[in-house]
Design an enzyme around this catalytic site. Sequence first.
Site, PDB file in Angstrom:
ATOM      1  N   PRO A  88       0.825  -1.216   0.000  1.00  0.00           N
ATOM      2  CA  PRO A  88       0.000   0.000   0.000  1.00  0.00           C
ATOM      3  C   PRO A  88       0.860   1.268   0.000  1.00  0.00           C
ATOM      4  O   PRO A  88       0.415   2.337  -0.380  1.00  0.00           O
ATOM      5  CB  PRO A  88      -0.805  -0.115   1.302  1.00  0.00           C
ATOM      6  CG  PRO A  88      -0.689  -1.524   1.719  1.00  0.00           C
ATOM      7  CD  PRO A  88       0.595  -2.053   1.182  1.00  0.00           C
ATOM      8  N   GLU A 115       1.853  -7.931   7.961  1.00  0.00           N
ATOM      9  CA  GLU A 115       2.099  -6.479   7.889  1.00  0.00           C
ATOM     10  C   GLU A 115       3.125  -6.154   6.809  1.00  0.00           C
ATOM     11  O   GLU A 115       3.580  -5.014   6.715  1.00  0.00           O
ATOM     12  CB  GLU A 115       2.609  -5.994   9.258  1.00  0.00           C
ATOM     13  CG  GLU A 115       1.607  -6.171  10.384  1.00  0.00           C
ATOM     14  CD  GLU A 115       0.275  -5.543  10.084  1.00  0.00           C
ATOM     15  OE1 GLU A 115      -0.755  -6.248  10.188  1.00  0.00           O
ATOM     16  OE2 GLU A 115       0.251  -4.352   9.690  1.00  0.00           O
ATOM     17  N   ARG A 157      -1.304  -8.096 -21.429  1.00  0.00           N
ATOM     18  CA  ARG A 157      -2.153  -7.703 -22.552  1.00  0.00           C
ATOM     19  C   ARG A 157      -1.417  -6.751 -23.511  1.00  0.00           C
ATOM     20  O   ARG A 157      -1.861  -6.554 -24.640  1.00  0.00           O
ATOM     21  CB  ARG A 157      -3.453  -7.071 -22.091  1.00  0.00           C
ATOM     22  CG  ARG A 157      -3.300  -5.748 -21.380  1.00  0.00           C
ATOM     23  CD  ARG A 157      -4.630  -5.257 -20.846  1.00  0.00           C
ATOM     24  NE  ARG A 157      -5.539  -4.905 -21.906  1.00  0.00           N
ATOM     25  CZ  ARG A 157      -5.525  -3.728 -22.550  1.00  0.00           C
ATOM     26  NH1 ARG A 157      -4.613  -2.821 -22.242  1.00  0.00           N
ATOM     27  NH2 ARG A 157      -6.408  -3.457 -23.493  1.00  0.00           N
ATOM     28  N   ASP A 172      -6.532   2.113 -25.754  1.00  0.00           N
ATOM     29  CA  ASP A 172      -6.941   1.952 -24.351  1.00  0.00           C
ATOM     30  C   ASP A 172      -7.313   3.279 -23.718  1.00  0.00           C
ATOM     31  O   ASP A 172      -6.831   4.326 -24.156  1.00  0.00           O
ATOM     32  CB  ASP A 172      -5.708   1.480 -23.546  1.00  0.00           C
ATOM     33  CG  ASP A 172      -5.625  -0.025 -23.484  1.00  0.00           C
ATOM     34  OD1 ASP A 172      -4.545  -0.515 -23.159  1.00  0.00           O
ATOM     35  OD2 ASP A 172      -6.636  -0.673 -23.783  1.00  0.00           O
TER      36      ASP A 172
HETATM   37  N1  JCZ Z   1      -2.348  -1.211  -3.434  1.00  0.00           N
HETATM   38  C1  JCZ Z   1      -2.296  -2.142  -2.391  1.00  0.00           C
HETATM   39  C2  JCZ Z   1      -1.307  -3.102  -2.139  1.00  0.00           C
HETATM   40  C3  JCZ Z   1      -1.695  -3.756  -0.997  1.00  0.00           C
HETATM   41  C4  JCZ Z   1      -0.967  -4.799  -0.243  1.00  0.00           C
HETATM   42  C5  JCZ Z   1       0.187  -5.366  -0.762  1.00  0.00           C
HETATM   43  C6  JCZ Z   1       0.906  -6.293  -0.024  1.00  0.00           C
HETATM   44  C7  JCZ Z   1       0.461  -6.654   1.255  1.00  0.00           C
HETATM   45  C8  JCZ Z   1       0.958  -7.512   2.260  1.00  0.00           C
HETATM   46  C9  JCZ Z   1       0.078  -7.450   3.321  1.00  0.00           C
HETATM   47  N2  JCZ Z   1      -0.920  -6.570   3.013  1.00  0.00           N
HETATM   48  C10 JCZ Z   1      -0.696  -6.077   1.769  1.00  0.00           C
HETATM   49  C11 JCZ Z   1      -1.426  -5.144   1.015  1.00  0.00           C
HETATM   50  N3  JCZ Z   1      -2.865  -3.240  -0.586  1.00  0.00           N
HETATM   51  N4  JCZ Z   1      -3.225  -2.263  -1.460  1.00  0.00           N
END
Ligand code: JCZ
Length: 242
Positions: A88, A115, A157, A172
């Site tokens: 995230p 986490e 794609r 696109d």
């Molecule tokens: N854009 C986005 C990526 C993620 C993500 C990516 C990896 C992990 C590992 C544990 N929680 C995660 C969440 N959430 N939203």
Amino acid sequence: MRIDVVTIFPGYLAPLREALLGRAVGTGLLDIAVHDLRDWTHDVHQAVDDAPYGGGPGMVMRPHVWGEALDDVLAADPRPARLVVPTPAGRPFTQAAAHAYAAQERLVFACGRYEGIDQRVVDHYAASMPVDEISIGDYVLVGGEVAVLVVVEAVARLLPGVLGNPRSAAEDSFSDGLLEGPAYTRPEVWRGHAVPEVLRSGNHGAIARWRRDRALERTAERRPDLIAALPPDALDEADRAL
Ligand SMILES: Nc1cc(-c2ccc3cc[nH]c3c2)n[nH]1
């Protein structure tokens, strides 16, 4: 292109064997290998996580398991690779990034859970290869696997031969910096809703103009940030008259 995915849930990546992507793999356009991170554990519990230094909720994925796994996966193919780690906290993954990834010989995806992965894993490999921490959107998933499915589909794609009609990728959404406008097919009238007449006129100039106008309107309404990001010469006089 070769794609490797390391995960504790290999089954999550099963959709990569389906439909368009499955055909790309079957025809050799794409080579996908999914690896179970737990294959690189040595303890009876196959532990891949531990408590976070500094306290806090949840668990963090242990660096040494990831290091052994990524060393082996990277060594399995001599092609230069880019390591991609969904998080995230990553840089936004965009259509431009999809095009850049489509030019890579090899992508290796590290799917975090809990986490996330001990930061030293990214830091270690970043010293010797390109490493991207990427986000597919401002929302939090439970792990990286779904993000990998999104990225692999967006990239695959774009590979020559994967899409039946290469014009699809060229036209696109985002290809010209705008959102795509509305699309219609038969019947001409459905539940009292008629297809816009211009699309049935056969006047290709008017159709192109109408489609451009709808794309501009939709983009201005839904994604004004994309309008603001357009290069100065992107909008012609007719665009500006809209
Ligand atoms: N854009 C986005 C990526 C993620 C993500 C990516 C990896 C992990 C590992 C544990 N929680 C995660 C969440 N959430 N939203």
